[in-house]
Design an enzyme around this catalytic site. Structure first.
Site, short mmCIF file in Angstrom:
data_model
loop_
_atom_site.label_atom_id
_atom_site.label_comp_id
_atom_site.label_asym_id
_atom_site.label_seq_id
_atom_site.Cartn_x
_atom_site.Cartn_y
_atom_site.Cartn_z
N SER A 74 -4.16 -13.82 -1.67
CA SER A 74 -3.93 -12.45 -2.12
C SER A 74 -2.88 -11.84 -1.21
O SER A 74 -2.87 -12.10 -0.01
CB SER A 74 -5.21 -11.61 -2.02
OG SER A 74 -6.04 -11.80 -3.13
N GLU A 106 8.30 2.96 -2.84
CA GLU A 106 8.22 3.31 -4.26
C GLU A 106 6.88 2.92 -4.87
O GLU A 106 6.71 2.98 -6.08
CB GLU A 106 9.36 2.64 -5.02
CG GLU A 106 10.75 3.00 -4.52
CD GLU A 106 11.19 2.18 -3.30
OE1 GLU A 106 10.44 1.28 -2.88
OE2 GLU A 106 12.29 2.46 -2.77
N CYS A 130 7.97 3.94 -8.77
CA CYS A 130 8.33 5.27 -9.24
C CYS A 130 9.80 5.50 -8.92
O CYS A 130 10.34 4.89 -8.00
CB CYS A 130 7.44 6.35 -8.62
SG CYS A 130 7.38 6.34 -6.83
#
Lengths: 127, 127
Positions: free
Chosen positions: B55, B62, B83
């Protein structure tokens, strides 16, 4: 189980903006939410943005929980990726909703690693 | 922009299982993918599972990129939350596809923090 994992994309609208901009509060909420869901916490990392907003991720043995907040929009985006049946993301969902004081929230659940696709991809008759 | 962020949920099937189980390789791939997309890296954390699987999360200015691998199923789940318009997640998508040697991949894109919902939640006429 029809998939390896489930990914909840959770929208929290109309939250308390002071909580959304408080790194310590967000960290406490995320960690407690992970515990309430039954997840095993491996690590976590949070970042406070200037002038506002917090990003945070908790890595769990069952995958991850992440949050990104926009205090100026009273909004937080959370996603909870989990595998196995031992963890209940909806307990985290409800806990975070209460703690962010969100007046309007919803989520979508996306299956990840769909078993039929795994079979098709590998050309095996079973996985 | 109709939303504050975009969340890509990416499925990589039929990958090279040796790469999927190699923590250092996965770390290199994630960091390079973040760079290729134009993201600003803030931090990263990876974990190797026993007997297999990795993982990893890269926190970017962002938002985030996360990966969870199932070498036994030749499968990796990636999600890329961004974003702003400066970052191109599809460059990361293509790069990761090549490096994991995935023979079959697709993604869905989910808008996060939808502006119409922000307006409805706040009761304001504009945001």
């Amino acid at each position: 189980m029809a998939s390896l994992g489930e990914h909840y994309l959770i929208e929290y609208y109309d939250c308390n903006p002071h909580i959304l901009d408080n790194l310590q509060a967000i960290e406490d909420i995320l960690l407690k939410a992970a515990q309430k869901s039954g997840a095993t916490i491996l690590n976590n990392y949070l970042h406070k943005f200037s002038p506002q907003g917090v990003s945070g991720v908790v890595i769990i043995a069952e995958s991850h929980i992440a949050i990104h907040t926009w205090p100026e929009n009273r909004y937080a985006a959370v996603d909870f990726f989990t595998c196995g049946s031992r963890v209940d993301p909806l307990k985290a969902y409800e806990y975070i909703k209460e703690k962010l004081e969100s007046a309007y929230t919803f989520y979508i659940k996306q299956e990840r690693g769909i078993k039929e696709e795994l079979q098709n991809a590998s050309g095996q008759s079973s996985v």
